[in-house]
Design an enzyme around this catalytic site. Structure first.
Site, short mmCIF file in Angstrom:
data_model
loop_
_atom_site.label_atom_id
_atom_site.label_comp_id
_atom_site.label_asym_id
_atom_site.label_seq_id
_atom_site.Cartn_x
_atom_site.Cartn_y
_atom_site.Cartn_z
N ASN A 11 26.57 -8.41 -34.79
CA ASN A 11 26.23 -9.76 -34.32
C ASN A 11 26.15 -9.71 -32.80
O ASN A 11 27.17 -9.73 -32.13
CB ASN A 11 27.30 -10.75 -34.80
CG ASN A 11 27.04 -12.15 -34.27
OD1 ASN A 11 25.93 -12.45 -33.83
ND2 ASN A 11 28.04 -13.00 -34.31
N LYS A 13 24.99 -11.94 -30.80
CA LYS A 13 25.13 -13.24 -30.12
C LYS A 13 24.01 -13.37 -29.06
O LYS A 13 22.91 -12.88 -29.29
CB LYS A 13 26.53 -13.39 -29.52
CG LYS A 13 27.62 -13.03 -30.55
CD LYS A 13 29.00 -13.37 -30.14
CE LYS A 13 29.95 -12.99 -31.27
NZ LYS A 13 31.32 -13.39 -31.02
N HIS A 96 28.52 -19.54 -38.20
CA HIS A 96 29.40 -18.80 -37.29
C HIS A 96 30.28 -19.80 -36.53
O HIS A 96 29.83 -20.89 -36.19
CB HIS A 96 28.57 -17.96 -36.31
CG HIS A 96 29.42 -17.00 -35.53
ND1 HIS A 96 30.16 -17.41 -34.45
CD2 HIS A 96 29.69 -15.69 -35.71
CE1 HIS A 96 30.85 -16.36 -33.99
NE2 HIS A 96 30.57 -15.31 -34.74
N GLU A 98 31.15 -19.99 -33.57
CA GLU A 98 30.60 -20.45 -32.28
C GLU A 98 29.58 -21.56 -32.49
O GLU A 98 29.47 -22.48 -31.69
CB GLU A 98 30.00 -19.26 -31.52
CG GLU A 98 31.11 -18.37 -30.96
CD GLU A 98 30.74 -16.92 -30.79
OE1 GLU A 98 29.55 -16.57 -30.85
OE2 GLU A 98 31.67 -16.11 -30.60
N GLU A 168 36.10 -14.71 -40.64
CA GLU A 168 36.32 -14.50 -39.21
C GLU A 168 37.35 -15.49 -38.69
O GLU A 168 37.02 -16.64 -38.35
CB GLU A 168 35.02 -14.68 -38.45
CG GLU A 168 33.93 -13.71 -38.86
CD GLU A 168 32.95 -13.45 -37.73
OE1 GLU A 168 32.76 -12.29 -37.40
OE2 GLU A 168 32.42 -14.42 -37.17
N GLY A 174 36.41 -12.26 -30.29
CA GLY A 174 36.22 -12.05 -28.86
C GLY A 174 37.52 -12.05 -28.07
O GLY A 174 37.50 -12.10 -26.84
N SER A 212 37.05 -9.03 -33.40
CA SER A 212 37.55 -7.91 -32.59
C SER A 212 37.59 -6.58 -33.35
O SER A 212 38.49 -5.77 -33.14
CB SER A 212 38.92 -8.24 -31.98
OG SER A 212 38.82 -9.35 -31.13
P1 PGA Z 1 33.92 -9.99 -31.87
O1 PGA Z 1 32.95 -11.06 -32.57
O2 PGA Z 1 33.80 -8.71 -32.67
O3 PGA Z 1 33.42 -9.84 -30.47
O4 PGA Z 1 35.31 -10.54 -31.96
C1 PGA Z 1 32.82 -11.13 -33.97
C2 PGA Z 1 31.92 -12.27 -34.32
O5 PGA Z 1 31.99 -13.33 -33.69
O6 PGA Z 1 31.10 -12.17 -35.25
#
Ligand code: PGA
Length: 254
Positions: A11, A13, A96, A98, A168, A174, A212
């Protein structure tokens, strides 16, 4: 028990221009040429075609990061499922955290987006997860139950196995704070139970962990019985690191 093909998704983003996306795919493909499993890249809309064109004839699938639930209409700035299908995109990330947190994505719209994706022939990657406050308050299971029941309400139980679920936990995205393999396994097994109650062939549904994930912690997560893959954010921006995670699935049999 049905077989569940391991599934590793990148992903990106809001990262990578067309030139950067092309360079990533050119670097990644030779490193993962042997993989038999699902490797999915989720670029920004602008880089979809660059990735699609380079991955023909490989194991790599391409997913968008969002879509609108209607096929067309007066929705400035939105992209629909038929527009993605026309580009040979095969999947779409939906819900997601976000998008839920920063852009007001609701379970009501997801209840329409998931079936719309399936109807168009796109594989939905539906993201669910609890906040840190919810986990601390012991509400993880009720939050996940509510999200899954709402988001999948209009999906025929015969088609649930076509949906990929990404668990998630918001506190792990993140942040560098990963759920422990035991926490992730326990929660993903719970998600499978919820799907079973939905009348679905829950043992056939791929459920990913995200938050992460990096080369250094992916093996322990992927070794868990119910974790069928990973949705990788930050660590998916580097083709070497992402290829290392993909290679960890080589011996996975579910
Ligand atoms: P991350 O993001 O691996 O940077 O924590 C995962 C995601 O949001 O899909």
């Amino acid at each position: 028990m049905p077989e569940r093909t391991p599934y590793i998704a990148a992903n990106w983003k809001m990262h990578k221009t067309v030139a950067e996306a092309a360079a990533f795919v050119d670097a990644l493909l030779p490193k993962i040429a042997a993989t038999q499993h699902d490797v999915v890249i989720c670029p920004p809309f602008t880089a979809l075609t660059a990735v699609v064109e380079r991955r023909y004839g490989t194991a790599v699938k391409v997913a968008a990061q969002n879509m609108h639930e209607d096929d067309a209409g007066a929705f400035t700035g939105e992209i629909s499922a038929p527009m993605l299908v026309e580009l040979d995109v095969e999947a779409v990330v939906l819900g997601h955290s976000e998008r839920r947190q920063c852009f007001g994505e609701t379970d009501e719209t997801l209840a329409r987006k998931v079936p719309a994706a399936l109807a168009a022939g796109l594989e939905p990657i539906l993201c669910v997860g609890e906040s840190e406050e919810a986990r601390d308050a012991g509400q993880t299971e009720s939050v996940l139950t509510a999200q899954l029941q709402a988001d999948l309400a209009a999906v025929d139980s015969a088609r649930i196995a076509e949906v990929v679920i990404a668990y998630e936990p918001i506190w792990a995205i993140g942040t560098g704070r990963t759920a422990t393999p035991e926490q992730a396994q326990e929660t993903i097994a719970f998600i499978r139970d919820i799907l079973r109650e939905h009348g679905a062939a829950a043992d056939a549904v791929r459920i990913l962990y995200g938050g992460s994930v990096k080369p250094g912690n992916a093996a322990d997560l992927l070794a868990q019985a119910d974790i069928d893959g990973a949705l990788v954010g930050g660590a998916s921006l580097d083709p070497r690191g992402f290829a290392e995670i993909v290679k960890l699935t080589a011996d996975l049999i579910r």
